[in-house]
Write a protein that holds these residues in place. Structure first.
Motif, PDB file in Angstrom:
ATOM      1  N   ALA A   1       5.148  -0.992  -2.594  1.00 51.99           N
ATOM      2  CA  ALA A   1       5.623  -1.432  -0.978  1.00 51.99           C
ATOM      3  C   ALA A   1       4.500  -2.424  -1.139  1.00 51.99           C
ATOM      4  N   PRO A   2       4.383  -3.327  -0.737  1.00 51.72           N
ATOM      5  CA  PRO A   2       3.660  -4.428   0.169  1.00 51.72           C
ATOM      6  C   PRO A   2       1.958  -3.493   0.717  1.00 51.72           C
ATOM      7  N   ALA A   3       1.280  -4.183   0.580  1.00 50.60           N
ATOM      8  CA  ALA A   3      -0.553  -3.616   1.114  1.00 50.60           C
ATOM      9  C   ALA A   3      -0.014  -3.685   2.426  1.00 50.60           C
ATOM     10  N   GLU A   4       0.160  -5.156   3.113  1.00 49.79           N
ATOM     11  CA  GLU A   4       0.291  -5.512   4.407  1.00 49.79           C
ATOM     12  C   GLU A   4       1.518  -6.108   5.121  1.00 49.79           C
ATOM     13  N   VAL A   5       1.620  -5.932   6.037  1.00 46.49           N
ATOM     14  CA  VAL A   5       3.303  -6.047   6.701  1.00 46.49           C
ATOM     15  C   VAL A   5       3.172  -6.895   7.856  1.00 46.49           C
ATOM     16  N   TRP A   6       3.846  -7.811   8.673  1.00 47.87           N
ATOM     17  CA  TRP A   6       4.296  -8.556   9.945  1.00 47.87           C
ATOM     18  C   TRP A   6       5.432  -7.799   9.476  1.00 47.87           C
ATOM     19  N   VAL A   7       6.290  -7.353  11.234  1.00 49.30           N
ATOM     20  CA  VAL A   7       7.367  -7.434  11.136  1.00 49.30           C
ATOM     21  C   VAL A   7       7.109  -8.097  12.530  1.00 49.30           C
TER      22      VAL A   7
ATOM     23  N   ALA B   1       7.386  -1.823  10.048  1.00 48.18           N
ATOM     24  CA  ALA B   1       6.138  -2.280  10.000  1.00 48.18           C
ATOM     25  C   ALA B   1       5.415  -1.116   9.622  1.00 48.18           C
ATOM     26  N   ARG B   2       5.480  -0.044  10.708  1.00 45.68           N
ATOM     27  CA  ARG B   2       4.749   1.374  10.571  1.00 45.68           C
ATOM     28  C   ARG B   2       4.710   2.019   9.295  1.00 45.68           C
ATOM     29  N   ARG B   3       6.425   2.240   8.537  1.00 46.38           N
ATOM     30  CA  ARG B   3       6.984   2.737   7.473  1.00 46.38           C
ATOM     31  C   ARG B   3       6.454   2.236   6.439  1.00 46.38           C
ATOM     32  N   LEU B   4       6.554   0.528   6.550  1.00 46.66           N
ATOM     33  CA  LEU B   4       6.360  -0.154   5.482  1.00 46.66           C
ATOM     34  C   LEU B   4       5.076  -0.307   4.449  1.00 46.66           C
ATOM     35  N   PRO B   5       3.928  -0.449   5.138  1.00 43.68           N
ATOM     36  CA  PRO B   5       2.823  -0.056   3.549  1.00 43.68           C
ATOM     37  C   PRO B   5       2.949   0.141   2.675  1.00 43.68           C
ATOM     38  N   SER B   6       2.290   0.677   1.772  1.00 41.28           N
ATOM     39  CA  SER B   6       1.791   1.183   0.914  1.00 41.28           C
ATOM     40  C   SER B   6       0.909   1.729   0.962  1.00 41.28           C
ATOM     41  N   SER B   7       0.149   1.712   2.053  1.00 40.46           N
ATOM     42  CA  SER B   7      -1.120   2.744   2.452  1.00 40.46           C
ATOM     43  C   SER B   7       0.003   4.169   2.919  1.00 40.46           C
ATOM     44  N   ASN B   8       0.960   3.718   3.278  1.00 41.60           N
ATOM     45  CA  ASN B   8       1.423   5.416   3.892  1.00 41.60           C
ATOM     46  C   ASN B   8       1.745   6.479   2.234  1.00 41.60           C
ATOM     47  N   SER B   9       1.986   6.161   1.024  1.00 42.20           N
ATOM     48  CA  SER B   9       1.723   6.998  -0.148  1.00 42.20           C
ATOM     49  C   SER B   9       0.492   7.975   0.184  1.00 42.20           C
TER      50      SER B   9
END
Length: 339
Positions: free
Chosen positions: A306-312, A271-279
């Motif tokens: 990557a997607p913008a927002e995620v829930w895992v 969840a922490r590493r997936l969103p596009s905001s990490n780029s």
């Protein structure tokens, strides 16, 4: 739960057989959905989703489900979750699959590189990344070795995001690699600048999350279920702008919920590493980013895709982790002209 996570994909499932009745329904509704149907001299069926015809959003939804091998659901909604409540955008796509690895990575992912030289292409170079169920017949990508999956159906369907018919050398390669007779192959052509093309690209929002999870090293066998949504922009007649809009829809408007097996630490880390905001490239339109890297995809930070927002959610503990967030203000600036 441990039993459910044993294999990456069900070996008995055929994405081409799953897509076949959807292709038949698409052909039967060709007039209603404004798509073209042509049988080439050699027997290959070609469906035009927006080159010489107008196409439609409904056709794009149908093509999105075909791309997922009949193992995913794509639907149009005007609710849009929190985005619409914030006055963000009127039309959204929702995507879901109970077999997300098979539907998204073994079928929907645009991973088969197909090209022809200027001489082979009738005076113009040709390049496209093939997507859809026929990829699993050819299994030319290393990904299929990792998935331990190959389809052996008697017919196949391949989707190409192009604005012209592929040259004969490319069609022959597809037939040869898929081990199909011409009458067993259907090609669906969907330029991104068309209604159907833009729609079927945005319908890849769940696939983008699966591909990013794979790139991050998350065990694919632990991805059990997935659903997603993203705003659907109007297509642009400019192919570059259209591509930018469909990418932005996912990078800044895509919302994904994955249900996974495995430990809590792995779920939280995903969840922490997936969103596009990490780029490092996050925050600007994809069209601008692409231009600034001289139209070289490989220079763009891979974390952006990557997607913008995620829930895992973890099936083992019942806990859910959330990260990222959609940026409808950015999308409105990029897409909307106030009346």
């Amino acid at each position: 739960m441990k039993e459910a996570a044993k294999g990456l994909v069900p070996a008995s499932s055929s994405v081409n057989e799953g897509a076949a009745p959807l292709v038949e329904r698409l052909i039967a509704a060709a007039t209603e959905l404004r798509i073209g149907v042509e049988r080439l001299e050699n027997g290959v069926t070609v469906l035009d989703g927006g080159i010489a015809v107008c196409g439609s959003v409904a056709a794009g939804i149908a093509i999105g489900e075909i791309c997922m091998g009949g193992l995913g659901r794509v639907r149009l909604t005007t609710s849009g979750g929190a985005g619409a409540a914030e006055g963000g955008w009127p039309t959204w796509l929702e995507v879901a699959s109970a077999q997300p690895v098979l539907a998204c990575l073994a079928s929907q992912y645009a991973g088969w590189s197909l090209s022809a030289s200027k001489e082979e292409g009738g005076g113009k170079k040709f390049f496209s990344l093939g997507s859809g169920p026929a990829r699993a017949l050819a299994a030319r990508e290393a990904l299929f070795d990792e998935l331990r999956y190959r389809d052996h159906a008697a017919s196949g369907v391949l989707v190409l995001e192009v604005d012209r018919m592929p040259p004969p050398v490319v069609v022959d390669k597809v037939l040869r690699d898929c081990e199909l007779a011409p009458e067993q192959l259907t090609l669906i052509l969907t330029p991104t600048s068309s209604l159907a093309g833009s729609t079927q690209v945005v319908a890849r929002v769940l696939e983008v999350a699966l591909h990013k999870a794979h790139e991050l090293g998350f065990p694919l066998a632990d991805v059990i279920d997935g659903d997603a949504r993203a705003p659907l922009p109007a297509p642009s007649p400019d192919a570059g702008v259209a591509m930018g809009r469909t990418n932005d829809a996912i990078l800044y408007g895509g919302q994904v919920h994955l249900t996974v097996a495995g430990g809590d630490e792995a779920a939280r880390d995903l969840a922490r590493r997936l969103p596009s905001s990490n780029s490092r490239d996050y925050g600007r339109s994809f069209a601008d980013v692409f231009r600034d890297y001289d139209y070289d995809f490989y220079r763009i930070d891979p974390a952006l895709f990557a997607p913008a927002e995620v829930w895992v959610s973890s099936l083992e503990s019942g806990r859910t982790w959330h990260a990222g967030g959609i940026d409808m203000a950015l999308l409105r600036r990029l897409w909307l002209d106030e009346a």
